[in-house]
Scaffold this active site. Structure first.
Site, PDB file in Angstrom:
ATOM      1  N   VAL A 192      43.597  -2.939  31.330  1.00  0.00           N
ATOM      2  CA  VAL A 192      44.315  -3.075  32.608  1.00  0.00           C
ATOM      3  C   VAL A 192      45.450  -2.047  32.701  1.00  0.00           C
ATOM      4  O   VAL A 192      45.679  -1.448  33.765  1.00  0.00           O
ATOM      5  CB  VAL A 192      44.855  -4.509  32.781  1.00  0.00           C
ATOM      6  CG1 VAL A 192      45.576  -4.662  34.114  1.00  0.00           C
ATOM      7  CG2 VAL A 192      43.723  -5.528  32.688  1.00  0.00           C
ATOM      8  N   LYS A 196      43.601 -20.032  35.238  1.00  0.00           N
ATOM      9  CA  LYS A 196      43.657 -19.553  36.625  1.00  0.00           C
ATOM     10  C   LYS A 196      43.706 -20.724  37.603  1.00  0.00           C
ATOM     11  O   LYS A 196      44.422 -20.673  38.614  1.00  0.00           O
ATOM     12  CB  LYS A 196      42.446 -18.658  36.898  1.00  0.00           C
ATOM     13  CG  LYS A 196      42.481 -17.371  36.061  1.00  0.00           C
ATOM     14  CD  LYS A 196      41.134 -16.675  36.051  1.00  0.00           C
ATOM     15  CE  LYS A 196      41.169 -15.372  35.286  1.00  0.00           C
ATOM     16  NZ  LYS A 196      39.822 -14.855  34.982  1.00  0.00           N
TER      17      LYS A 196
HETATM   18  N1  HSE Z   1      38.092 -12.390  31.013  1.00  0.00           N
HETATM   19  C1  HSE Z   1      38.459 -12.514  32.379  1.00  0.00           C
HETATM   20  C2  HSE Z   1      37.198 -12.708  33.195  1.00  0.00           C
HETATM   21  C3  HSE Z   1      39.195 -11.280  32.813  1.00  0.00           C
HETATM   22  O1  HSE Z   1      36.115 -12.435  32.703  1.00  0.00           O
HETATM   23  O2  HSE Z   1      37.293 -13.175  34.319  1.00  0.00           O
HETATM   24  C4  HSE Z   1      39.840 -11.393  34.162  1.00  0.00           C
HETATM   25  O3  HSE Z   1      40.842 -12.376  34.185  1.00  0.00           O
END
Ligand code: HSE
Length: 436
Positions: free
Chosen positions: A14, A205
């Site tokens: 990133v 998330k």
């Molecule tokens: N490992 C996470 C995914 C990266 O595959 O969504 C993005 O948050």
């Protein structure tokens, strides 16, 4: 006006994506931000390592605290991930009066309450668009675009790696391990890919999405989490026969007694748009009382899609540098003293429909026994499918779809069904949502 001075923590996938986007689009970005943006120092683990971006002009240090203590730095980009030392670095940056942009979902989900409280006291911003659903501007959409709504529920495919694995297994018949290795090579997977396949990343998330949707504190420890490793090709095929797809969903719902927060494999009708979100793409479906359903779709992982969100945050922070802290958008969408203490429900109290699969002896009365158990527990059946026995076998696969039921009742029903002498295997159970 002088360029804004930025300190970067991390030049991995990133970090490198962010440097590339900032460099390539500097003209457009400066026109939008009203000022130039200059990375004056970047902390990396190994200074001599080869990188996926041209960071040649950026001075490097192996000491991340040099970045957060650098008096020139106004905004710190935290792109190293994980909890420590990221937490300590972010808190130090805030204490030093610096604004922070982070892509770190684990950090926000677990320590966001403390981080936002410190930022509020110090009058600085902590922006985290890149923490959820990669390049989709979902935080901005909920926090600002839907601010007139009472949000009733949201459901999202919010882990790109998991969705990529499920899609490749279903469409190409590839093995779990092979597809996961490809996701790692493409920079999609977490440092520990069990976070992806066990649903932990999606739970981080979902914690964030639920907070900004419902105005509740971040409560990662209350999310019910199930991964994708138990999904079998036969479940994928039977679900298809019945008109459903299996997706790994994060679901947050306002129910009468509290809030449901859960991540698990879910059957959804194949005609829903979100059922057709494949590969590394993410999507979040949100039900607002005023707008109705809205769907947000885009790449959920990868260097430049995530960088797109990081840079958007950076520009937002630059634009708001001179704004009165009281007039900025609150970190969790609601004013910090107006967060609600609505309880998060335990999974036993959640209401959902189910797909059940079991193997049973093919003789009269077996189906009647199973349906009686379900009926006794007030579980209404939507569909039953009995397959032919495989060559040389006497047991038959039975697949049932139920209407909505409280999970506690389903747990009892499954225990009773598994005690029937004619039932030879554990009952496989996948929750089902119509997403209407
Ligand atoms: N490992 C996470 C995914 C990266 O595959 O969504 C993005 O948050």
């Amino acid at each position: 006006m002088n360029p804004v001075k930025v300190g970067l923590l991390g030049l991995g996938t990133v970090g490198c994506g962010t440097v590339s986007v900032l460099t390539r689009n500097s003209g457009e970005i400066n026109r939008r931000a009203g000022r130039g943006i200059e990375i004056v120092l970047a902390a990396v683990r190994e200074r001599r390592r080869s990188r996926r971006c041209d960071a040649g002009g950026i001075p490097l240090t192996a000491e991340p605290f040099e970045v957060v203590d650098d008096p020139r730095v106004e905004i710190v980009l935290e792109l190293i991930g994980g909890i420590e030392p990221a937490r300590e670095l972010v808190l130090k940056a805030i204490a030093n009066g610096k604004h922070v942009v982070t892509a770190n979902k684990a950090l926000i989900a677990l320590h966001g309450n403390e981080i936002f409280a410190r930022a509020q006291e110090r009058g600085v911003m902590v922006a985290f668009e890149a923490a959820v659903a990669g390049g989709i501007p979902i935080i901005k959409a909920i926090r600002e675009g839907l601010t007139g709504n009472t949000i009733q529920w949201l459901a999202g495919i919010i882990n790109g790696t998991g969705n990529f694995i499920l899609t490749e297994m279903r469409d190409e018949g590839r093995s779990f391990g092979e597809v996961l290795a490809e996701a790692q090579a493409l920079g999609y997977a977490e440092a520990d890919p069990r976070f992806d396949v066990d649903g932990i990343d999606a739970a981080h998330k979902l914690t964030i999405l639920a907070s900004i949707a419902f105005g509740i504190p971040l409560q990662f420890d209350k999310v019910y989490t199930e991964g994708i490793t138990q999904i079998t090709p036969e479940d994928v095929a039977y679900a298809g026969d019945l008109g459903y797809r299996i997706k790994h969903l994060g679901i947050a719902r306002r129910a009468s007694q509290g809030i449901e927060l859960r991540v698990h494999p879910t059957l959804i009708p194949h005609r829903r748009l979100i059922a057709n979100v494949d590969g590394v793409m993410n999507a979040v479906l949100i039900m607002g009382d005023a707008v109705g359903p809205t769907l947000y779709y885009g790449p959920g992982a990868g260097a430049e899609p995530t960088a797109s969100a990081v840079v958007a945050d950076l520009v937002d922070v630059v634009r708001a540098l001179t704004a009165d802290p009281e007039n900025r958008v609150p970190h969790l969408a609601f004013q910090p003293d107006a967060l609600s203490d609505t309880p998060v429900l335990p999974i036993e109290a959640v209401e959902t429909a189910y797909y059940l699969r079991l193997r049973a002896e093919d003789r009269p009365g077996v189906l009647a026994d199973i349906t009686r158990i379900l009926g006794d527990l007030n579980i209404s059946i939507e569909a039953i499918l009995q397959k032919e026995p495989a060559e040389g076998e006497i047991d038959v696969p039975i697949i049932l779809l139920t209407h909505k039921v409280v999970e506690q009742n389903m747990i009892q029903a499954i225990a009773r069904i598994e005690r029937l002498p004619a039932v030879r295997t554990k009952v496989a159970r996948i929750r089902l949502e119509t997403l209407k």
